[in-house]
Design a protein around this motif. Structure first.
Motif, short mmCIF file in Angstrom:
data_model
loop_
_atom_site.label_atom_id
_atom_site.label_comp_id
_atom_site.label_asym_id
_atom_site.label_seq_id
_atom_site.Cartn_x
_atom_site.Cartn_y
_atom_site.Cartn_z
N LYS A 421 58.04 46.26 32.95
CA LYS A 421 59.46 46.35 32.59
C LYS A 421 59.74 45.67 31.27
O LYS A 421 60.64 46.07 30.52
N ARG A 422 58.95 44.64 30.98
CA ARG A 422 59.12 43.86 29.74
C ARG A 422 58.12 44.27 28.67
O ARG A 422 57.84 43.53 27.75
N ASN A 423 57.54 45.49 28.84
CA ASN A 423 56.64 46.09 27.85
C ASN A 423 55.32 45.34 27.66
O ASN A 423 54.76 45.28 26.56
N ILE A 424 54.78 44.79 28.75
CA ILE A 424 53.46 44.18 28.73
C ILE A 424 52.60 44.88 29.78
O ILE A 424 52.97 44.93 30.96
N GLY A 425 51.47 45.45 29.36
CA GLY A 425 50.57 46.13 30.28
C GLY A 425 49.48 45.19 30.76
O GLY A 425 48.72 44.64 29.94
N VAL A 426 49.39 44.98 32.07
CA VAL A 426 48.38 44.07 32.63
C VAL A 426 47.65 44.75 33.78
O VAL A 426 48.09 45.76 34.32
N VAL A 427 46.51 44.17 34.14
CA VAL A 427 45.72 44.63 35.29
C VAL A 427 45.91 43.62 36.41
O VAL A 427 45.71 42.42 36.22
N VAL A 428 46.29 44.10 37.58
CA VAL A 428 46.38 43.24 38.76
C VAL A 428 45.29 43.65 39.75
O VAL A 428 44.96 44.83 39.86
N VAL A 429 44.72 42.67 40.43
CA VAL A 429 43.54 42.91 41.27
C VAL A 429 43.73 42.22 42.62
O VAL A 429 44.20 41.07 42.68
N GLY A 430 43.36 42.90 43.68
CA GLY A 430 43.42 42.31 45.02
C GLY A 430 42.22 42.70 45.84
O GLY A 430 41.26 43.27 45.34
N PHE A 431 42.28 42.38 47.13
CA PHE A 431 41.21 42.73 48.06
C PHE A 431 41.03 44.26 48.07
O PHE A 431 42.01 44.98 48.01
N PRO A 432 39.80 44.81 48.11
CA PRO A 432 38.51 44.13 48.30
C PRO A 432 37.77 43.73 47.02
O PRO A 432 36.65 43.27 47.09
N ALA A 433 38.41 43.93 45.85
CA ALA A 433 37.75 43.54 44.60
C ALA A 433 37.67 42.02 44.45
O ALA A 433 36.85 41.51 43.69
N THR A 434 38.54 41.30 45.18
CA THR A 434 38.53 39.83 45.18
C THR A 434 38.56 39.36 46.62
O THR A 434 38.85 40.15 47.53
N PRO A 435 38.29 38.08 46.89
CA PRO A 435 38.51 37.55 48.25
C PRO A 435 39.97 37.79 48.67
O PRO A 435 40.86 37.83 47.83
N ILE A 436 40.19 37.92 49.96
CA ILE A 436 41.49 38.38 50.46
C ILE A 436 42.64 37.46 50.06
O ILE A 436 43.77 37.91 49.88
N ILE A 437 42.40 36.16 49.89
CA ILE A 437 43.49 35.25 49.53
C ILE A 437 43.49 34.89 48.05
O ILE A 437 44.23 34.01 47.63
N GLU A 438 42.69 35.59 47.25
CA GLU A 438 42.61 35.25 45.83
C GLU A 438 42.99 36.43 44.94
O GLU A 438 42.30 36.76 43.98
N SER A 439 44.10 37.09 45.25
CA SER A 439 44.62 38.14 44.38
C SER A 439 44.97 37.54 43.03
O SER A 439 45.35 36.37 42.94
N ARG A 440 44.87 38.35 42.00
CA ARG A 440 45.04 37.80 40.65
C ARG A 440 45.47 38.86 39.66
O ARG A 440 45.35 40.07 39.91
N ALA A 441 45.98 38.43 38.52
CA ALA A 441 46.14 39.28 37.35
C ALA A 441 45.01 38.94 36.40
O ALA A 441 44.65 37.77 36.25
N ARG A 442 44.43 39.96 35.77
CA ARG A 442 43.31 39.69 34.86
C ARG A 442 43.69 40.14 33.45
O ARG A 442 43.93 41.31 33.20
N PHE A 443 43.74 39.18 32.55
CA PHE A 443 44.03 39.47 31.15
C PHE A 443 42.72 39.55 30.37
O PHE A 443 41.83 38.73 30.58
N CYS A 444 42.64 40.51 29.48
CA CYS A 444 41.49 40.61 28.57
C CYS A 444 42.01 40.45 27.14
O CYS A 444 42.80 41.27 26.66
N ILE A 445 41.57 39.39 26.50
CA ILE A 445 42.05 39.06 25.16
C ILE A 445 41.25 39.85 24.11
O ILE A 445 40.06 40.09 24.29
#
Length: 495
Positions: A421-445
């Motif tokens: 909505k604020r014109n920033i494109g990000v990748v968000v990742v959850g289970f099963p790519a990560t442990p079930i309680i460690e969902s995250r956003a992953r930024f690549c600089i």
């Protein structure tokens, strides 16, 4: 502890409502769009189990709009997105015809900014396309071996400082098809628990015995090496034919850098072999952009098998294996990916050659070295600012992969939507790519990000972080009051 408990509760509530919705679908009260067996095939053995799609139906589908977004521009520091709308809760999407322009791209692996449609790389690729065409229509061993392929492999070997190298058309297949050619029955693979799926698949296809050590934990690795030497193979107790340690340079979901000096020391002590996957680290680490080996100032000859991809720092496609000449000659005739796969496209090869020459300074400019330096500065600055704001981030300070922890399942979709909505494109990742309680956003600089872009993105991240209550850290970094104008002095204070 509170965050962990609430995260498990979130998944529990989603699961309960998932079963309730499945009950309603079973009795035709709610419509189900998921793929299922045809009515006339109900007596057949099913191709897939309906329960296996439970997660897809009831959890993933709720936040599916955060993935597979189509872009309609170069995936550079900024990009254009095609806007989609859904009228059936993410089961299907329709294009609105509107283009969301100038979205700051924090998701692409464009570490050095070579994913571009102008400049020397694009010009060289276009020129080669006019001369050679786009496709080769043959394998390297038949009539698909071009002079550009030969030059590229020599360039890769010089870039890495090894005797020889060979290239493959797909990064995933570079791992999954070459590991089975190197080890087999009677061999032992020691694999980091967070290795990429391509490494896991290659290890499984090899037929070797696989043992997993804790992520970047040298005590765990040494314990497995000792046991392997002392006990040998199960039942027969014969020595293992080969012991292969498989690690990555930068772990793509953690942002952590392998402890390579210690891995090499253990490898030498126990006479094992080392397979190093530099998919994310090649070009992105080290003072010369030569990857994790360059980052630690080590000898490339200490790594038996050097693997990497061209898809990230070089803005191209494919992967490579590099090392001793005997290794490469063996793989040329024994690797399925080398023998049966079609040759790499000439413009892709030219993109690799030109970008690599740029990094090495062989193009007569300092553009490559400046980009390597700019990436390092951007990475340190971005990570430092996120920590100041109170976010929990994973990984090494010099890693351009920056995971920001979200934890709760509802915040996965909310973060991705609010950022866009604020014109920033990000990748968000959850289970099963990560442990079930460690969902995250992953930024690549990227080196293509200017300081203004990063500041704009950081301000938005802070705003969304406050909105979604993502600033979990109890320790924030603040400028020391003793030297208020020195950006390099920080002290740890309680929140």
């Amino acid at each position: 502890m509170m965050v962990a408990v609430l995260t498990y509760m979130g998944y529990g509530i989603l699961t309960i409502f998932g079963y309730l919705r499945d009950f309603l679908r079973h009795w035709k009260i709610e419509r189900c769009h998921i793929a299922r067996e045809k009515e006339e095939q109900k007596d057949f053995v099913p191709l897939y189990q309906d329960f296996e799609n439970f997660y897809t139906r009831n959890l993933y589908m709720r936040i599916r709009d955060n993935w597979n977004r189509p872009i309609c521009s170069v995936p550079g520091a900024k990009m254009d997105l095609m806007e989609r709308a859904t009228y059936d809760y993410n089961w299907t999407f329709e294009y609105t015809g509107r283009v969301v322009q100038d979205v700051i791209n924090l998701g692409s692996y464009n570490y050095l900014g070579f994913a571009e449609n102008t400049g020397p790389c694009a010009d060289s690729a276009a020129e080669v396309t006019m001369k050679y065409g786009v496709g080769v229509a043959s394998t390297r061993q038949e009539i698909g071996n071009l002079d550009r392929h030969e030059e590229m492999e020599k360039q890769v070997a010089r870039f890495l400082g090894v005797e020889s190298a060979m290239a493959f058309g797909m990064g995933f297949a570079t791992n999954s098809m070459n590991i089975p050619a190197l080890v087999g029955k009677g061999c032992l693979i020691l694999s980091d628990e967070l290795n990429h799926a391509s490494l896991v698949l290659g290890a499984r296809l090899s037929g070797s015995t696989i043992r997993v050590f804790k992520h970047n934990n040298m005590q765990s690795l040494e314990k497995l090496l000792r046991e392997a030497i002392v006990h040998g193979q199960p039942r027969t107790r014969r020595p293992w034919k080969k012991i292969l340690i498989v690690v990555e340079g930068i772990y793509s979901m953690e942002g952590s850098i392998v402890r390579l000096p210690e891995v090499i020391a253990l490898k030498k002590r126990y006479r094992a072999y080392l397979y190093l996957d530099e998919a994310h680290s090649i070009g992105a680490l080290g003072p010369r952009g030569r990857g994790v080996v360059d980052y630690f100032g080590l000898d490339p000859c200490d790594v038996d098998v050097m693997m990497g991809t061209f898809t990230k720092s070089f803005g191209a496609a494919g992967g490579y294996i590099a090392g001793k000449r005997e290794l490469i000659e063996y793989l040329r005739s024994h690797s399925h990916s080398a023998v049966y796969a079609t040759s790499m496209s000439p413009p892709v090869v030219e993109q690799i050659i030109t970008s690599m020459k740029c990094i090495m300074g062989e193009d007569g400019t300092t553009i490559g070295s400046e980009r390597v330096q700019q990436l390092a500065e951007n990475t340190v600055y971005f990570r430092k600012r996120l920590r100041e704001m109170g976010f929990i981030i994973y990984g090494n300070n010099d890693s351009p992969v920056v995971p920001l922890m979200l934890y709760m399942p509802a915040k996965i979709g909310a973060f991705g939507r609010e950022m866009l909505k604020r014109n920033i494109g990000v990748v968000v990742v959850g289970f099963p790519a990560t442990p079930i309680i460690e969902s995250r956003a992953r930024f690549c600089i990227s080196a293509g990000h200017s300081k203004n872009m990063l500041d704009q993105a950081l301000n938005v991240i802070s705003e969304v972080g406050d909105l979604l209550q993502l600033k979990y850290s109890h320790h924030r970094l603040q400028l020391s009051s003793a030297r208020p104008f020195d950006d390099d002095v920080y002290e740890d204070i309680d929140d």
